[in-house]
Scaffold this motif. Sequence first.
Motif, PDB file in Angstrom:
ATOM      1  N   VAL A   1      -0.876   9.048   7.255  1.00 52.09           N
ATOM      2  CA  VAL A   1      -0.053   8.290   6.903  1.00 52.09           C
ATOM      3  C   VAL A   1       1.002   8.257   8.179  1.00 52.09           C
ATOM      4  O   VAL A   1       1.634   9.340   8.712  1.00 52.09           O
ATOM      5  CB  VAL A   1       0.768   8.727   5.995  1.00 52.09           C
ATOM      6  N   ALA A   2       1.389   6.911   8.824  1.00 51.54           N
ATOM      7  CA  ALA A   2       1.759   6.749   9.941  1.00 51.54           C
ATOM      8  C   ALA A   2       3.611   7.248   9.766  1.00 51.54           C
ATOM      9  O   ALA A   2       4.015   7.793  10.711  1.00 51.54           O
ATOM     10  CB  ALA A   2       1.855   5.344  10.660  1.00 51.54           C
ATOM     11  N   ALA A   3       3.907   6.616   8.681  1.00 50.32           N
ATOM     12  CA  ALA A   3       5.395   6.867   8.497  1.00 50.32           C
ATOM     13  C   ALA A   3       5.616   8.359   8.353  1.00 50.32           C
ATOM     14  O   ALA A   3       6.862   8.812   8.549  1.00 50.32           O
ATOM     15  CB  ALA A   3       5.737   6.064   7.452  1.00 50.32           C
ATOM     16  N   THR A   4       4.916   9.037   7.699  1.00 43.62           N
ATOM     17  CA  THR A   4       5.149  10.382   7.211  1.00 43.62           C
ATOM     18  C   THR A   4       4.382  11.558   7.865  1.00 43.62           C
ATOM     19  O   THR A   4       4.764  12.425   8.372  1.00 43.62           O
ATOM     20  CB  THR A   4       4.968  10.702   5.953  1.00 43.62           C
ATOM     21  N   GLY A   5       3.362  11.206   8.256  1.00 41.53           N
ATOM     22  CA  GLY A   5       2.371  11.976   9.232  1.00 41.53           C
ATOM     23  C   GLY A   5       1.850  13.371   8.700  1.00 41.53           C
ATOM     24  O   GLY A   5       1.562  14.346   9.389  1.00 41.53           O
ATOM     25  N   GLY A   6       1.699  13.270   7.599  1.00 38.83           N
ATOM     26  CA  GLY A   6       0.986  14.524   6.725  1.00 38.83           C
ATOM     27  C   GLY A   6       0.305  14.642   5.469  1.00 38.83           C
ATOM     28  O   GLY A   6       0.694  13.706   4.544  1.00 38.83           O
ATOM     29  N   ASN A   7      -0.317  15.195   4.999  1.00 34.13           N
ATOM     30  CA  ASN A   7      -1.004  15.351   3.712  1.00 34.13           C
ATOM     31  C   ASN A   7      -0.299  15.634   2.555  1.00 34.13           C
ATOM     32  O   ASN A   7       0.017  15.119   1.600  1.00 34.13           O
ATOM     33  CB  ASN A   7      -2.360  16.311   3.670  1.00 34.13           C
ATOM     34  N   GLU A   8       0.829  16.553   2.906  1.00 29.37           N
ATOM     35  CA  GLU A   8       1.919  16.979   1.822  1.00 29.37           C
ATOM     36  C   GLU A   8       2.847  15.664   1.529  1.00 29.37           C
ATOM     37  O   GLU A   8       2.988  15.474   0.228  1.00 29.37           O
ATOM     38  CB  GLU A   8       2.714  18.092   2.205  1.00 29.37           C
ATOM     39  N   ALA A   9       3.029  15.062   2.547  1.00 29.69           N
ATOM     40  CA  ALA A   9       4.085  13.769   2.236  1.00 29.69           C
ATOM     41  C   ALA A   9       3.163  12.892   1.531  1.00 29.69           C
ATOM     42  O   ALA A   9       3.722  11.998   0.809  1.00 29.69           O
ATOM     43  CB  ALA A   9       4.527  13.322   3.639  1.00 29.69           C
ATOM     44  N   LYS A  10       1.773  12.582   2.027  1.00 29.66           N
ATOM     45  CA  LYS A  10       1.097  11.486   1.403  1.00 29.66           C
ATOM     46  C   LYS A  10       1.067  12.079  -0.319  1.00 29.66           C
ATOM     47  O   LYS A  10       0.992  10.751  -0.996  1.00 29.66           O
ATOM     48  CB  LYS A  10      -0.289  11.749   1.902  1.00 29.66           C
ATOM     49  N   ALA A  11       0.864  13.224  -0.495  1.00 24.46           N
ATOM     50  CA  ALA A  11       0.906  13.368  -2.070  1.00 24.46           C
ATOM     51  C   ALA A  11       2.141  13.232  -2.780  1.00 24.46           C
ATOM     52  O   ALA A  11       2.186  12.762  -3.739  1.00 24.46           O
ATOM     53  CB  ALA A  11       0.559  15.053  -2.041  1.00 24.46           C
ATOM     54  N   GLU A  12       3.312  13.295  -1.890  1.00 27.38           N
ATOM     55  CA  GLU A  12       4.650  12.829  -2.661  1.00 27.38           C
ATOM     56  C   GLU A  12       4.782  11.458  -2.565  1.00 27.38           C
ATOM     57  O   GLU A  12       5.636  11.130  -3.575  1.00 27.38           O
ATOM     58  CB  GLU A  12       5.644  13.502  -1.493  1.00 27.38           C
ATOM     59  N   ILE A  13       4.199  10.554  -1.780  1.00 28.80           N
ATOM     60  CA  ILE A  13       4.456   9.067  -1.857  1.00 28.80           C
ATOM     61  C   ILE A  13       3.280   8.405  -2.057  1.00 28.80           C
ATOM     62  O   ILE A  13       2.308   8.293  -1.832  1.00 28.80           O
ATOM     63  CB  ILE A  13       4.793   8.784  -0.297  1.00 28.80           C
ATOM     64  N   PRO A  14       3.171   8.010  -3.550  1.00 28.75           N
ATOM     65  CA  PRO A  14       1.974   7.335  -4.083  1.00 28.75           C
ATOM     66  C   PRO A  14       1.587   6.143  -3.448  1.00 28.75           C
ATOM     67  O   PRO A  14       0.316   6.175  -3.146  1.00 28.75           O
ATOM     68  CB  PRO A  14       2.307   7.004  -5.564  1.00 28.75           C
ATOM     69  N   MET A  15       2.464   5.331  -2.670  1.00 33.13           N
ATOM     70  CA  MET A  15       2.091   4.061  -1.999  1.00 33.13           C
ATOM     71  C   MET A  15       2.823   4.196  -0.638  1.00 33.13           C
ATOM     72  O   MET A  15       3.753   4.878  -0.304  1.00 33.13           O
ATOM     73  CB  MET A  15       2.582   2.981  -2.472  1.00 33.13           C
ATOM     74  N   PRO A  16       2.209   3.381   0.264  1.00 36.66           N
ATOM     75  CA  PRO A  16       2.684   3.531   1.618  1.00 36.66           C
ATOM     76  C   PRO A  16       3.989   2.973   1.973  1.00 36.66           C
ATOM     77  O   PRO A  16       4.600   3.071   3.005  1.00 36.66           O
ATOM     78  CB  PRO A  16       1.496   2.924   2.572  1.00 36.66           C
ATOM     79  N   MET A  17       4.346   2.125   1.259  1.00 36.11           N
ATOM     80  CA  MET A  17       5.711   1.402   1.223  1.00 36.11           C
ATOM     81  C   MET A  17       6.463   1.160  -0.122  1.00 36.11           C
ATOM     82  O   MET A  17       5.564   1.238  -1.192  1.00 36.11           O
ATOM     83  CB  MET A  17       5.908   0.411   2.070  1.00 36.11           C
ATOM     84  N   SER A  18       7.693   0.828  -0.243  1.00 35.99           N
ATOM     85  CA  SER A  18       8.039   0.532  -1.678  1.00 35.99           C
ATOM     86  C   SER A  18       7.455  -0.950  -2.365  1.00 35.99           C
ATOM     87  O   SER A  18       6.803  -1.596  -1.619  1.00 35.99           O
ATOM     88  CB  SER A  18       9.704   0.087  -1.682  1.00 35.99           C
ATOM     89  N   LEU A  19       7.436  -1.000  -3.486  1.00 28.97           N
ATOM     90  CA  LEU A  19       6.848  -2.066  -4.377  1.00 28.97           C
ATOM     91  C   LEU A  19       6.988  -3.580  -4.015  1.00 28.97           C
ATOM     92  O   LEU A  19       6.187  -4.147  -3.760  1.00 28.97           O
ATOM     93  CB  LEU A  19       7.309  -2.030  -5.697  1.00 28.97           C
ATOM     94  N   TRP A  20       8.215  -3.908  -3.613  1.00 26.43           N
ATOM     95  CA  TRP A  20       8.705  -5.146  -3.103  1.00 26.43           C
ATOM     96  C   TRP A  20       8.019  -5.656  -1.872  1.00 26.43           C
ATOM     97  O   TRP A  20       7.312  -6.683  -2.213  1.00 26.43           O
ATOM     98  CB  TRP A  20       9.990  -5.393  -3.205  1.00 26.43           C
ATOM     99  N   PRO A  21       8.160  -5.057  -0.919  1.00 23.57           N
ATOM    100  CA  PRO A  21       7.390  -5.298   0.377  1.00 23.57           C
ATOM    101  C   PRO A  21       5.836  -5.353   0.316  1.00 23.57           C
ATOM    102  O   PRO A  21       5.194  -6.152   0.995  1.00 23.57           O
ATOM    103  CB  PRO A  21       8.066  -4.435   1.517  1.00 23.57           C
ATOM    104  N   LEU A  22       5.405  -4.237  -0.526  1.00 22.16           N
ATOM    105  CA  LEU A  22       4.152  -4.059  -0.613  1.00 22.16           C
ATOM    106  C   LEU A  22       3.516  -5.519  -1.684  1.00 22.16           C
ATOM    107  O   LEU A  22       2.379  -5.873  -0.989  1.00 22.16           O
ATOM    108  CB  LEU A  22       3.782  -2.763  -1.654  1.00 22.16           C
ATOM    109  N   LEU A  23       3.946  -6.028  -2.322  1.00 20.99           N
ATOM    110  CA  LEU A  23       3.854  -7.078  -2.996  1.00 20.99           C
ATOM    111  C   LEU A  23       3.876  -8.354  -2.148  1.00 20.99           C
ATOM    112  O   LEU A  23       2.866  -9.249  -2.284  1.00 20.99           O
ATOM    113  CB  LEU A  23       4.742  -7.387  -4.129  1.00 20.99           C
ATOM    114  N   MET A  24       4.733  -8.443  -1.369  1.00 19.36           N
ATOM    115  CA  MET A  24       4.818  -9.554  -0.432  1.00 19.36           C
ATOM    116  C   MET A  24       3.773  -9.373   0.757  1.00 19.36           C
ATOM    117  O   MET A  24       3.164 -10.660   0.920  1.00 19.36           O
ATOM    118  CB  MET A  24       6.361  -9.540   0.180  1.00 19.36           C
TER     119      MET A  24
END
Length: 393
Positions: free
Chosen positions: A188-211
């Motif tokens: 995960v480029a933005a956070t760089g770790g598995n622990e962070a990945k577990a805390e963040i279910p998607m790689p970015m917030s919903l609105w830009p992800l939808l766009m």
Amino acid sequence: MTSDAFETRTSTLRVLGPVFFYFFVAGIATVMLGPLLPALIGRWHIQDAQAGTLFTTTFAGQLCGAWFATRNLRASMLYGACMSAAGCALMGWADFNAAHIALFCVGLGLGAGLTAGNVISGIAIPSARTRLIALLNMTWGAGAISCSLLVRACGPGRVRLFFCVLASCLVLAAAFAIFLPRDKKPEVAATGGNEAKAEIPMPMSLWPLLMFSAAMLLFVGVENALGGWLPSYGVRASSALLASSIALYFWVSEMTGRLMLAGLIEMFGEATLYRGSVVLLIVAEGVLIVAKHLSAGGVIALTIFCGLAIAPVYPLILSFFLARTGNHPRLGRVFAAASVGGATLPWMTGVVSSRFHGLRAGLAVPAIGTVLLLLLAGIITSTSIIPSRATER
């Protein structure tokens, strides 16, 4: 060259070599319906609206394949190539109904393999992400160009031979994919770790992800509506044109545009290039729709113009997106959205064509999609969240 540099180069080639070969073969499989469509319509005696369901089936398969692709990148490429090979083999003997099953298998494999390949190349060398993605998509474009040449080489009416050759190439791509390293782990480029990945279910917030999902959906839909239907448009506009020739002009010009991408980015910056390309594509589509009696030369010129204009758009969308996310196990859902565009816009083009008795009306579908791509530019190129090197200068 130091031993470390040599090992790094060898490792990179081991990762990217099979990916590039797969993209070349996948380019043939992805666009094959365009140059084959007039022959298939004549073979099965179907209308444009029925022919449109072939695109829908293929991209429904791609949606399913892309959904799970990023969970295991190597397996997605390996088994994706095998699945597409099986579908192509079946297409050689399929009637219109069975063709839907075969094309779903082809699409399922393409969705898994293309998504995995894009992510692998997007994270392999972060400092050269945009250029590497552009090069990879140029390779895909070379395959798309080869599709028209392969159709011609197989000869008119020898559709079965075409599918047998393509199935063999896909089996070879699967064999190369065996050499992809097994230990490629998602990051995960933005956070760089598995622990962070577990805390963040998607790689970015919903609105830009939808766009971004919408942008990929629209691009794939527009590209395949044009690549799939322009050959039929050209044949109906002038008896002097061949469907395989129009497909060849479109994909050659798209690949040429991607060859020019690095220089164009240096001249204009990524955000300006994105907007300019989309505006030029809208102009070309508008002429195709408005002009009542285009000559063979006019159809060819507009086909080339469309290919050049659309060339930079997908590499730029992908670069903007991966610059924010890196690799992530849930990226497959975003790439799956792109397949929805491929499943719907070409089908809608055929439906509108049948409803209003002409492909000029049908091409309004990709034109509307392109206008929506322009409206999304402000969000997906936003300088507030894209790294400075990926922004307009």
